[in-house]
Design an enzyme around this catalytic site. Sequence first.
Site, PDB file in Angstrom:
ATOM      1  N   GLY A  83      40.223 -21.421 -18.805  1.00 56.60           N
ATOM      2  CA  GLY A  83      40.254 -22.322 -19.959  1.00 56.60           C
ATOM      3  C   GLY A  83      40.477 -21.553 -21.252  1.00 56.60           C
TER       4      GLY A  83
ATOM      5  N   LYS B 247      39.815 -25.491 -27.487  1.00 58.57           N
ATOM      6  CA  LYS B 247      40.422 -24.270 -28.053  1.00 58.57           C
ATOM      7  C   LYS B 247      41.948 -24.252 -27.945  1.00 58.57           C
ATOM      8  CE  LYS B 247      36.324 -21.558 -27.545  1.00 58.57           C
ATOM      9  NZ  LYS B 247      35.641 -20.354 -27.270  1.00 58.57           N
TER      10      LYS B 247
ATOM     11  N   ALA C   5      38.394 -20.270 -23.348  1.00 59.58           N
ATOM     12  CA  ALA C   5      37.563 -19.071 -23.525  1.00 59.58           C
ATOM     13  C   ALA C   5      38.126 -17.898 -22.714  1.00 59.58           C
ATOM     14  CB  ALA C   5      36.129 -19.365 -23.114  1.00 59.58           C
TER      15      ALA C   5
ATOM     16  N   GLY D  69      37.535 -18.708 -14.179  1.00 56.32           N
ATOM     17  CA  GLY D  69      37.906 -19.689 -15.193  1.00 56.32           C
ATOM     18  C   GLY D  69      39.215 -19.317 -15.851  1.00 56.32           C
TER      19      GLY D  69
ATOM     20  N   ARG E   1      39.436 -23.005 -10.514  1.00 58.05           N
ATOM     21  CA  ARG E   1      39.428 -24.176  -9.619  1.00 58.05           C
ATOM     22  C   ARG E   1      40.796 -24.848  -9.593  1.00 58.05           C
ATOM     23  NH1 ARG E   1      35.868 -29.202 -11.529  1.00 58.05           N
ATOM     24  NH2 ARG E   1      37.220 -28.847 -13.340  1.00 58.05           N
ATOM     25  N   THR E   2      41.405 -25.012 -10.752  1.00 56.96           N
ATOM     26  CA  THR E   2      42.743 -25.618 -10.824  1.00 56.96           C
ATOM     27  C   THR E   2      43.765 -24.484 -10.858  1.00 56.96           C
ATOM     28  OG1 THR E   2      41.771 -27.401 -12.131  1.00 56.96           O
ATOM     29  CG2 THR E   2      44.180 -27.256 -12.124  1.00 56.96           C
TER      30      THR E   2
ATOM     31  N   ARG F 202      46.465 -23.944 -13.759  1.00 57.56           N
ATOM     32  CA  ARG F 202      46.005 -23.468 -15.065  1.00 57.56           C
ATOM     33  C   ARG F 202      45.938 -21.935 -15.078  1.00 57.56           C
ATOM     34  NH1 ARG F 202      40.670 -26.025 -17.975  1.00 57.56           N
ATOM     35  NH2 ARG F 202      41.281 -25.618 -20.128  1.00 57.56           N
TER      36      ARG F 202
HETATM   37  P1  NDP Z   1      37.491 -25.169 -21.135  1.00 50.93           P
HETATM   38  O1  NDP Z   1      37.106 -26.595 -21.019  1.00 50.93           O
HETATM   39  O2  NDP Z   1      38.763 -24.808 -21.818  1.00 50.93           O
HETATM   40  O3  NDP Z   1      37.542 -24.524 -19.651  1.00 50.93           O
HETATM   41  C1  NDP Z   1      36.507 -24.759 -18.740  1.00 50.93           C
HETATM   42  C2  NDP Z   1      36.658 -23.863 -17.535  1.00 50.93           C
HETATM   43  O4  NDP Z   1      35.564 -24.114 -16.631  1.00 50.93           O
HETATM   44  C3  NDP Z   1      37.938 -24.093 -16.753  1.00 50.93           C
HETATM   45  O5  NDP Z   1      38.367 -22.890 -16.178  1.00 50.93           O
HETATM   46  C4  NDP Z   1      37.463 -25.092 -15.690  1.00 50.93           C
HETATM   47  O6  NDP Z   1      38.257 -25.104 -14.524  1.00 50.93           O
HETATM   48  C5  NDP Z   1      36.107 -24.519 -15.361  1.00 50.93           C
HETATM   49  N1  NDP Z   1      35.242 -25.535 -14.742  1.00 50.93           N
HETATM   50  C6  NDP Z   1      34.676 -26.610 -15.348  1.00 50.93           C
HETATM   51  N2  NDP Z   1      33.982 -27.333 -14.445  1.00 50.93           N
HETATM   52  C7  NDP Z   1      34.137 -26.698 -13.244  1.00 50.93           C
HETATM   53  C8  NDP Z   1      33.669 -26.974 -11.925  1.00 50.93           C
HETATM   54  N3  NDP Z   1      32.903 -28.047 -11.655  1.00 50.93           N
HETATM   55  N4  NDP Z   1      34.006 -26.121 -10.929  1.00 50.93           N
HETATM   56  C9  NDP Z   1      34.773 -25.017 -11.200  1.00 50.93           C
HETATM   57  N5  NDP Z   1      35.261 -24.715 -12.429  1.00 50.93           N
HETATM   58  C10 NDP Z   1      34.942 -25.551 -13.447  1.00 50.93           C
HETATM   59  O7  NDP Z   1      36.235 -24.434 -21.817  1.00 50.93           O
HETATM   60  P2  NDP Z   1      36.219 -23.019 -22.556  1.00 50.93           P
HETATM   61  O8  NDP Z   1      37.096 -22.107 -21.775  1.00 50.93           O
HETATM   62  O9  NDP Z   1      36.461 -23.194 -23.990  1.00 50.93           O
HETATM   63  O10 NDP Z   1      34.663 -22.588 -22.399  1.00 50.93           O
HETATM   64  C11 NDP Z   1      34.124 -22.181 -21.150  1.00 50.93           C
HETATM   65  C12 NDP Z   1      32.655 -21.842 -21.315  1.00 50.93           C
HETATM   66  O11 NDP Z   1      32.485 -20.643 -22.069  1.00 50.93           O
HETATM   67  C13 NDP Z   1      31.857 -22.918 -22.062  1.00 50.93           C
HETATM   68  O12 NDP Z   1      30.652 -23.136 -21.371  1.00 50.93           O
HETATM   69  C14 NDP Z   1      31.580 -22.301 -23.423  1.00 50.93           C
HETATM   70  O13 NDP Z   1      30.377 -22.795 -23.979  1.00 50.93           O
HETATM   71  C15 NDP Z   1      31.477 -20.832 -23.052  1.00 50.93           C
HETATM   72  N6  NDP Z   1      31.775 -19.932 -24.175  1.00 50.93           N
HETATM   73  C16 NDP Z   1      30.823 -19.047 -24.622  1.00 50.93           C
HETATM   74  C17 NDP Z   1      31.111 -18.158 -25.632  1.00 50.93           C
HETATM   75  C18 NDP Z   1      30.067 -17.192 -26.103  1.00 50.93           C
HETATM   76  O14 NDP Z   1      30.261 -16.616 -27.181  1.00 50.93           O
HETATM   77  N7  NDP Z   1      29.022 -16.935 -25.348  1.00 50.93           N
HETATM   78  C19 NDP Z   1      32.413 -18.133 -26.301  1.00 50.93           C
HETATM   79  C20 NDP Z   1      33.358 -19.056 -25.725  1.00 50.93           C
HETATM   80  C21 NDP Z   1      33.024 -19.921 -24.734  1.00 50.93           C
HETATM   81  P3  NDP Z   1      39.476 -26.179 -14.364  1.00 50.93           P
HETATM   82  O15 NDP Z   1      40.634 -25.584 -15.105  1.00 50.93           O
HETATM   83  O16 NDP Z   1      39.673 -26.260 -12.902  1.00 50.93           O
HETATM   84  O17 NDP Z   1      38.993 -27.464 -14.972  1.00 50.93           O
END
Ligand code: NDP
Length: 286
Positions: A136, A72, A138, A134, A159-160, A163
Amino acid sequence: MLWRIMRSLSYKLFGNPVSHSLSPQIHTLFAQQFDLTLSYTTQKVETEDFLNALEQFRIQGGRGANITVPLKEIAYTLCQHKSTQAQRAQAVNTLYWDKDNQLCGDNTDGIGLVKDLKNNYHQILENKNILILGAGGAARGIIPALLDENPKRIYISNRTPLRAKDLIKDFNTPKLELLAYEKLNEPLEISFDFIINATSLSLEHKSLPLHPSIMKDHFAYDFVYNLEYPTAFIQQAREHKAKQAHDGLGMLIEQAAESFYLWHQKKPNTQPVYLFFRKNSKGLLI
Ligand code: NDP
């Protein structure tokens, strides 16, 4: 002739993973409400191949795309035109090309979440404390719409840490505050009305390190959805005695409806689509 119709209304979801996505079914059900014939497919793509894949799709007649994890924020940087919501979030989930083939980006995640919370679960966000897990794409996408509801404060824990810090800096409002990820495992003085899991952890069936007191008696919401069984976060919320725990199906359908409107200028009725999927889900509501 059919080939020309399919070619003229071709849409795609880009991300990784995408195989679990209900978006193709949702957009097909919306299209049926208007007797539209369209093609909506998914494409798993690595980050480094995304730009090329998107351009190939446009050349082959693609009209628009949804963008999911982890693309995104990258998709935002590719857009020539960005909506106000996209600019506020610096992340996009909806793309389309204008008549000059310029890439336009919008973000419908926030309005999707707020509509689900308000319409399906009758929640009021004004003056409430919200914890977002989170930082990220979303998480970025939902913050503008949440701020528009005038919450008391939104806490971000990731976690990070960098970010989360960058996200808070970008929004530049005293309503956003950092909560150290390590603190999630301890009893806290702050109480959160809403705990929103915007991480992708439930996709891996993993839980966050949350102290049981954080969700007790409060509203828990997981962005991830699963029609077969409760997500890891929903299971955790139940164990921690959350007042309510819901998955992100409603948000998915509402954000899809907003994308559908951007592409077709038609507002689909989301309720029958929500009920269609919910009817087939097992025990996700508490
Ligand atoms: P990103 O890849 O941009 O971000 C992922 C996030 O998850 C980051 O904050 C990351 O932390 C965290 N994360 C990943 N692995 C771990 C871990 N092992 N431990 C702790 N934190 C972790 O993804 P998006 O933000 O685009 O999407 C996030 C989720 O939301 C997805 O599963 C997506 O499918 C869902 N979603 C659902 C929607 C809906 O309509 N229901 C709409 C949009 C998204 P770090 O920065 O530390 O890596």
